[in-house]
Design an enzyme around this catalytic site. Structure first.
Site, PDB file in Angstrom:
ATOM      1  N   TYR A  99     -23.186  46.659  -5.879  1.00  0.00           N
ATOM      2  CA  TYR A  99     -22.342  45.403  -5.024  1.00  0.00           C
ATOM      3  C   TYR A  99     -23.169  44.672  -3.827  1.00  0.00           C
ATOM      4  CZ  TYR A  99     -18.496  43.063  -2.735  1.00  0.00           C
ATOM      5  OH  TYR A  99     -17.447  42.164  -2.628  1.00  0.00           O
TER       6      TYR A  99
ATOM      7  N   SER B 126     -20.377  38.754   0.421  1.00  0.00           N
ATOM      8  CA  SER B 126     -19.601  40.053   1.989  1.00  0.00           C
ATOM      9  C   SER B 126     -20.540  40.475   2.759  1.00  0.00           C
ATOM     10  CB  SER B 126     -19.199  41.040   0.275  1.00  0.00           C
ATOM     11  OG  SER B 126     -19.570  42.356   0.742  1.00  0.00           O
TER      12      SER B 126
ATOM     13  N   LYS C  95     -24.049  41.437  -3.641  1.00  0.00           N
ATOM     14  CA  LYS C  95     -23.980  39.900  -2.196  1.00  0.00           C
ATOM     15  C   LYS C  95     -24.857  39.786  -1.370  1.00  0.00           C
ATOM     16  CE  LYS C  95     -19.487  39.850  -4.140  1.00  0.00           C
ATOM     17  NZ  LYS C  95     -18.958  38.849  -4.323  1.00  0.00           N
TER      18      LYS C  95
HETATM   19  N1  LIG Z   1     -11.340  42.407  -1.095  1.00  0.00           N
HETATM   20  C1  LIG Z   1     -12.658  42.451  -0.316  1.00  0.00           C
HETATM   21  O1  LIG Z   1     -12.361  42.966   0.962  1.00  0.00           O
HETATM   22  C2  LIG Z   1     -13.359  41.676  -0.194  1.00  0.00           C
HETATM   23  C3  LIG Z   1     -14.179  41.776   0.430  1.00  0.00           C
HETATM   24  C4  LIG Z   1     -15.311  40.890   0.737  1.00  0.00           C
HETATM   25  C5  LIG Z   1     -15.461  39.797  -0.846  1.00  0.00           C
HETATM   26  N2  LIG Z   1     -15.190  39.738  -1.691  1.00  0.00           N
HETATM   27  C6  LIG Z   1     -15.590  39.409  -2.287  1.00  0.00           C
HETATM   28  O2  LIG Z   1     -14.520  38.404  -2.827  1.00  0.00           O
HETATM   29  C7  LIG Z   1     -13.757  37.695  -4.551  1.00  0.00           C
HETATM   30  C8  LIG Z   1     -12.833  37.840  -4.622  1.00  0.00           C
HETATM   31  O3  LIG Z   1     -12.400  40.200  -4.349  1.00  0.00           O
HETATM   32  P1  LIG Z   1     -11.051  39.786  -4.605  1.00  0.00           P
HETATM   33  O4  LIG Z   1     -10.440  41.077  -3.583  1.00  0.00           O
HETATM   34  O5  LIG Z   1      -9.775  38.867  -4.339  1.00  0.00           O
HETATM   35  O6  LIG Z   1     -10.927  40.754  -6.104  1.00  0.00           O
HETATM   36  P2  LIG Z   1     -10.303  41.118  -7.368  1.00  0.00           P
HETATM   37  O7  LIG Z   1     -10.574  41.706  -8.174  1.00  0.00           O
HETATM   38  O8  LIG Z   1      -8.577  40.754  -6.862  1.00  0.00           O
HETATM   39  O9  LIG Z   1     -10.199  39.249  -7.938  1.00  0.00           O
HETATM   40  C9  LIG Z   1     -11.138  38.952  -8.415  1.00  0.00           C
HETATM   41  C10 LIG Z   1     -11.241  38.577 -10.090  1.00  0.00           C
HETATM   42  O10 LIG Z   1     -11.981  37.538 -10.341  1.00  0.00           O
HETATM   43  C11 LIG Z   1     -11.980  37.717 -11.675  1.00  0.00           C
HETATM   44  N3  LIG Z   1     -13.388  37.928 -12.087  1.00  0.00           N
HETATM   45  C12 LIG Z   1     -13.942  39.013 -12.360  1.00  0.00           C
HETATM   46  N4  LIG Z   1     -14.863  38.829 -12.977  1.00  0.00           N
HETATM   47  C13 LIG Z   1     -14.796  36.812 -13.992  1.00  0.00           C
HETATM   48  C14 LIG Z   1     -15.580  36.988 -14.246  1.00  0.00           C
HETATM   49  N5  LIG Z   1     -16.998  37.229 -15.236  1.00  0.00           N
HETATM   50  N6  LIG Z   1     -15.575  35.963 -14.964  1.00  0.00           N
HETATM   51  C15 LIG Z   1     -14.081  34.832 -14.641  1.00  0.00           C
HETATM   52  N7  LIG Z   1     -13.803  35.803 -13.189  1.00  0.00           N
HETATM   53  C16 LIG Z   1     -13.350  37.444 -13.681  1.00  0.00           C
HETATM   54  C17 LIG Z   1     -11.084  39.003 -12.112  1.00  0.00           C
HETATM   55  O11 LIG Z   1     -10.128  38.765 -12.743  1.00  0.00           O
HETATM   56  C18 LIG Z   1     -10.312  38.635 -10.765  1.00  0.00           C
HETATM   57  O12 LIG Z   1      -9.058  37.855 -11.645  1.00  0.00           O
HETATM   58  C19 LIG Z   1     -15.244  38.691  -5.114  1.00  0.00           C
HETATM   59  O13 LIG Z   1     -16.370  38.262  -5.029  1.00  0.00           O
HETATM   60  C20 LIG Z   1     -15.263  39.666  -4.404  1.00  0.00           C
HETATM   61  O14 LIG Z   1     -16.917  40.632  -4.037  1.00  0.00           O
HETATM   62  C21 LIG Z   1     -13.980  40.449  -1.632  1.00  0.00           C
END
Ligand SMILES: NC(=O)c1ccc[n+]([C@@H]2O[C@H](COP(=O)([O-])OP(=O)(O)OC[C@H]3O[C@@H](n4cnc5c(N)ncnc54)[C@H](O)[C@@H]3O)[C@@H](O)[C@H]2O)c1
Length: 273
Positions: free
Chosen positions: A179, A164, A183
């Protein structure tokens, strides 16, 4: 091209083909594993990888039938498996089923993650551990298990760890030290694995998005917080999950043959400020 020969480089037949640029991003015949692919970024990327030709295995804690249906509706190949990425025996079991059913693993999109907003003084050590355990240790468990398979079978695969921009900058106005630290750890874990596994032809890169509209970022945040974020974004808007498909295809495919140990920041210049 004498200079290439002098550098010990051998031109492949593929590089001579006129379709090279179109083919090089394709994933026909590849097997891709996506964690946390039941919703959000993981779901959209799973669909993108399938459209590029990969068979996509979606690993999630609570089932990803919807993602599988979306892929199959578009004519792609997919199935889902349940595993918590922090639980090594569950991960090993899921990967063994993939080898049995699909025969190989070429790509890992190591995406599952969680976020907690709380000030450092409010957070409990247990909460800090939970975030680091999922985001950093979970990605380590997945990457190592897949890396072991790739090394044992001589697969020159691609591992993409979800980091991230928070691994580089500190978000405001919400506080989320667990967080951010997790990251930053993912970015350096990625570089460490990239150097360690380069000898096997395995490439390891991280993807660092800025704010992307998903259940994690939008559903869990009050409107005032989202309103506070937008003016901080040089492009004046959040990113769409679909805008991460091309960067992931780049990292997953032969297009990134000389890219390993990189952190690809896709944040609309947020982290430049
Ligand atoms: N949305 C953003 O703005 C953003 C920005 C930068 C990075 N990210 C990263 O992208 C990734 C996805 O984020 P998102 O926004 O789609 O989030 P989200 O919450 O919509 O999806 C995350 C998914 O990970 C699954 N998950 C969490 N813990 C788990 C575990 N222990 N085992 C298996 N599955 C697990 C959840 O059930 C969910 O389906 C994450 O790593 C997040 O940190 C997101």
């Amino acid at each position: 091209m004498q200079y290439q020969e002098k550098a010990g480089l051998i031109k492949t037949k593929k590089e001579d083909e006129s379709m090279y640029l179109q083919d090089i991003f394709g994933l026909d015949g590849k097997v891709a594993v996506v964690t946390g692919g039941g919703r959000g970024i993981g779901q959209v990327i799973a669909c993108g990888l399938a459209k590029a030709g990969a068979e996509v295995v979606v690993i999630s804690r609570s089932g990803a039938e919807e993602t599988v249906r979306m892929i199959e509706k578009d004519g792609g190949k997919s199935y889902d498996l349940r595993a918590d990425v922090t639980d090594e025996p569950q991960v090993e079991q899921a990967l063994a089923s993939i080898l049995e059913r699909s025969g190989t693993i070429d790509i890992l999109f190591n995406n599952a993650g969680i976020c907690m907003h709380q000030s450092t003084m409010e957070a409990t050590v247990e909460e800090f551990r939970q975030v680091v355990d999922t985001n950093l240790t979970g990605e380590f468990i997945m990457a190592r298990a897949v890396g072991r398979i790739m090394i044992e079978r001589g697969i020159k695969g691609s591992i993409i760890n979800m980091a991230s921009m928070s691994g580089t900058i500190v978000n405001i106005p919400q506080w989320q030290c667990s967080y951010n630290a997790s990251k930053a750890g993912v970015i350096h874990l990625t570089k460490s694995l990239a150097v360690e596994w380069a000898q096997y032809g395995i490439r390891v890169n991280s993807l660092s998005p800025g704010y992307i509209a998903t259940p994690m970022s939008v559903d869990l945040s009050p409107q005032e917080l989202i309103d506070a974020w937008i003016p901080l974004m040089p492009l004046g808007r959040m990113g769409k999950p679909e805008e991460l498909i091309p960067p992931v295809l780049y990292l997953a495919s032969d297009a990134s043959g000389y890219t390993t140990g990189s952190d690809l920041i896709v944040d609309g210049a947020y982290s430049c400020q």
